[in-house]
Design a protein around this motif. Structure first.
Motif, mmCIF file in Angstrom:
data_model
loop_
_atom_site.group_PDB
_atom_site.id
_atom_site.type_symbol
_atom_site.label_atom_id
_atom_site.label_comp_id
_atom_site.label_asym_id
_atom_site.label_seq_id
_atom_site.Cartn_x
_atom_site.Cartn_y
_atom_site.Cartn_z
ATOM 1 N N ASN A 45 0.860 -1.181 0.000
ATOM 2 C CA ASN A 45 0.000 0.000 0.000
ATOM 3 C C ASN A 45 0.900 1.236 0.000
ATOM 4 O OD1 ASN A 45 -1.668 2.244 1.030
ATOM 5 N ND2 ASN A 45 -3.182 0.688 1.517
ATOM 6 N N ASP A 46 0.564 2.233 -0.801
ATOM 7 C CA ASP A 46 1.399 3.437 -0.900
ATOM 8 C C ASP A 46 1.633 4.089 0.458
ATOM 9 O OD1 ASP A 46 1.656 3.122 -3.622
ATOM 10 O OD2 ASP A 46 0.075 4.561 -4.125
ATOM 11 N N ALA A 47 0.668 3.960 1.367
ATOM 12 C CA ALA A 47 0.789 4.609 2.673
ATOM 13 C C ALA A 47 1.981 4.081 3.455
ATOM 14 C CB ALA A 47 -0.499 4.419 3.475
ATOM 15 N N VAL A 48 2.401 2.843 3.186
ATOM 16 C CA VAL A 48 3.534 2.268 3.920
ATOM 17 C C VAL A 48 4.787 3.098 3.703
ATOM 18 C CG1 VAL A 48 4.954 0.202 4.236
ATOM 19 C CG2 VAL A 48 2.519 -0.030 3.717
ATOM 20 N N TYR A 49 4.947 3.631 2.499
ATOM 21 C CA TYR A 49 6.153 4.402 2.197
ATOM 22 C C TYR A 49 6.168 5.748 2.925
ATOM 23 C CZ TYR A 49 6.569 0.958 -1.531
ATOM 24 O OH TYR A 49 6.670 -0.224 -2.228
ATOM 25 N N ASN A 50 5.015 6.216 3.332
ATOM 26 C CA ASN A 50 4.932 7.470 4.079
ATOM 27 C C ASN A 50 4.945 7.258 5.587
ATOM 28 O OD1 ASN A 50 4.662 9.046 1.682
ATOM 29 N ND2 ASN A 50 2.484 8.508 1.594
ATOM 30 N N ASN A 51 4.888 6.011 6.003
ATOM 31 C CA ASN A 51 4.885 5.673 7.433
ATOM 32 C C ASN A 51 5.681 4.388 7.622
ATOM 33 O OD1 ASN A 51 4.204 5.753 10.211
ATOM 34 N ND2 ASN A 51 2.371 4.527 9.871
ATOM 35 N N THR A 52 6.919 4.445 7.204
ATOM 36 C CA THR A 52 7.770 3.261 7.222
ATOM 37 C C THR A 52 7.969 2.760 8.650
ATOM 38 O OG1 THR A 52 8.966 4.128 5.306
ATOM 39 C CG2 THR A 52 10.008 2.346 6.532
ATOM 40 N N PRO A 53 7.754 1.480 8.884
ATOM 41 C CA PRO A 53 7.964 0.945 10.230
ATOM 42 C C PRO A 53 9.387 1.180 10.728
ATOM 43 C CG PRO A 53 6.762 -0.621 8.888
ATOM 44 C CD PRO A 53 7.215 0.463 7.964
ATOM 45 N N THR A 54 9.498 1.597 11.976
ATOM 46 C CA THR A 54 10.782 1.814 12.621
ATOM 47 C C THR A 54 10.827 1.004 13.912
ATOM 48 O OG1 THR A 54 9.998 3.710 13.900
ATOM 49 C CG2 THR A 54 10.934 4.159 11.706
ATOM 50 N N TYR A 56 11.306 1.836 17.089
ATOM 51 C CA TYR A 56 10.521 2.347 18.204
ATOM 52 C C TYR A 56 9.061 2.609 17.817
ATOM 53 C CZ TYR A 56 15.030 2.807 20.453
ATOM 54 O OH TYR A 56 16.259 2.533 20.994
ATOM 55 N N GLY A 57 8.818 2.916 16.545
ATOM 56 C CA GLY A 57 7.441 3.080 16.101
ATOM 57 C C GLY A 57 6.661 1.787 16.241
ATOM 58 N N VAL A 58 7.269 0.673 15.846
ATOM 59 C CA VAL A 58 6.612 -0.626 15.954
ATOM 60 C C VAL A 58 6.445 -1.018 17.418
ATOM 61 C CG1 VAL A 58 6.891 -3.093 15.492
ATOM 62 C CG2 VAL A 58 7.361 -1.424 13.689
ATOM 63 N N ALA A 59 7.484 -0.773 18.222
ATOM 64 C CA ALA A 59 7.394 -1.099 19.651
ATOM 65 C C ALA A 59 6.274 -0.298 20.312
ATOM 66 C CB ALA A 59 8.725 -0.820 20.337
ATOM 67 N N GLN A 183 2.142 1.032 11.974
ATOM 68 C CA GLN A 183 3.474 0.453 11.775
ATOM 69 C C GLN A 183 3.551 -0.959 12.353
ATOM 70 O OE1 GLN A 183 6.947 2.764 12.836
ATOM 71 N NE2 GLN A 183 6.004 4.684 12.189
ATOM 72 N N PHE A 184 3.037 -1.143 13.554
ATOM 73 C CA PHE A 184 3.023 -2.480 14.145
ATOM 74 C C PHE A 184 2.236 -3.454 13.269
ATOM 75 C CE2 PHE A 184 0.489 -5.349 16.998
ATOM 76 C CZ PHE A 184 1.494 -6.286 17.203
ATOM 77 N N GLU A 185 1.071 -3.032 12.814
ATOM 78 C CA GLU A 185 0.240 -3.921 12.008
ATOM 79 C C GLU A 185 0.871 -4.212 10.652
ATOM 80 O OE1 GLU A 185 -4.110 -2.889 13.961
ATOM 81 O OE2 GLU A 185 -3.553 -1.937 12.061
ATOM 82 N N TYR A 186 1.672 -3.293 10.122
ATOM 83 C CA TYR A 186 2.369 -3.564 8.867
ATOM 84 C C TYR A 186 3.345 -4.737 9.000
ATOM 85 C CZ TYR A 186 0.765 0.872 6.761
ATOM 86 O OH TYR A 186 0.010 1.898 6.232
#
Length: 342
Positions: A45-54, A56-59, A183-186
């Protein structure tokens, strides 16, 4: 908790003070997490590129996913309706919120979200980041508000620190809540079932019944349950029993079009063995019951899917074909993803 996200480690890499205003400046080391895209899966999904999992973001998103403080009475979390052993769905016909309130629909599984282009039964969300607010504010679910949630989190120093690490010192924000949960769900990618291992030639082989079921699936099911997601993400009316709740109109709730009445997004079949009951409001308690219904004849509708309409409103299946088809569908279970291999 049977999750495979790394244990949270908070590391502050640099602290310095300016000479002018004594304000603390921080540089944050928050590395991106590379999503392992399975072979032949569709585009992200294009949105993933604008909210790339990191890291601490995933944690942070995982911590929020399991936090009951997102609900008004601190009784339920996202994980209450999205349980790992059930492919992050649950076994209730309709989702159950605070105070035992019954929702409109069955809680869908949360898997392979990074590759989906539409979300929810009626496709009312095109970006996963827009989804977390819905259960938070919905009366039948968490019945809270984003401001109330933020106030609770701001009383927790660990959350303040984690939000700062995840989003470069921005503190606790509504966008931080939405983006981190997404991010976690990705990262919840399921692609290691027996089916996948057979396809990748990793030593697994289908039984005779599973192989026959796969052939039946390709002949009678793959038009809708296509791609490696086992859904074409289209909206279809397939004549299932109608939800008695008068608020339910399917996709038409979003578009306002009569032609979309009782059309729903085609669900993925991955891990279907573990996501019972089936249907938008849990109409079928078993796969056998679902296949029996399709075989015996579905409800007539002006917008009934042509695949059914052209076949006398049914998908004919013999008893043996049903057995074989279910055997194949069970090969789509990913025990590692479900946390069942511990």
């Amino acid at each position: 908790m049977k999750l495979f996200i790394k244990t949270l480690v908070l590391v502050l890499v640099l602290t310095a003070c300016t000479q002018d205003d004594n304000t603390t400046l921080m540089a944050y080391n928050n590395p991106e997490i590379t999503l392992e895209i399975p072979t032949d899966f569709p585009e992200l999904n294009d949105a993933v590129y604008n909210n790339t999992p990191t890291e601490y973001g995933v944690a942070l998103g995982e911590k929020l996913f399991f936090d009951t403080r997102l609900s008004a009475d601190n009784s339920i979390s996202c994980s209450s309706c999205h349980i790992q052993e059930s492919a992050f769905a649950d076994h209730n016909p309709k989702a159950i919120g605070i105070e035992g309130r019954i929702g409109l629909r069955n809680a869908p599984p949360v898997q392979n979200m990074a590759f989906m282009q539409v979300y929810n039964w009626d496709g009312n969300k095109l970006q996963l980041e827009d989804q977390p607010l819905v259960p938070i504010i919905t009366h039948e679910e968490m019945d809270s508000s984003i401001l109330e949630v933020m106030e609770k989190l701001e009383e927790d120093e660990a959350y303040i620190e984690l939000f700062n690490l995840a989003f470069e010192g921005e503190g606790i924000t509504a966008d931080g809540i939405y983006n981190s949960i997404a991010q976690f769900e990705y990262t919840l990618i399921s692609a290691n079932s027996k089916y996948d291992k057979v396809k990748r030639n990793e030593g697994a082989t289908f039984t005779a019944s599973e192989a026959q079921g796969y052939a039946i699936f390709q002949d009678k099911c793959s038009s809708c349950h296509s791609t490696e997601l086992f859904t074409d993400q289209s909206y279809r009316n397939i004549g299932f029993p109608i939800n008695p709740n008068t608020e339910e109109t399917g996709r038409a709730r979003i578009t306002g079009l009569a032609e979309d009445y009782m059309r729903f997004r085609v669900p993925s079949l991955r891990n279907i063995e573990h996501t019972t009951p089936y249907g938008s409001f849990g109409q079928f308690t078993t796969l056998e019951a679902l296949l029996d219904y399709l075989d015996s004849g579905v409800l007539e509708a002006d917008n009934l899917d042509p695949i059914l309409k052209d076949n006398n409103n049914r998908i004919p299946l013999t008893a043996q074909e049903k057995t074989d088809l279910i055997a194949f569908m069970k090969t789509l279970s990913d025990v590692e993803f479900l946390g069942l291999n511990d």
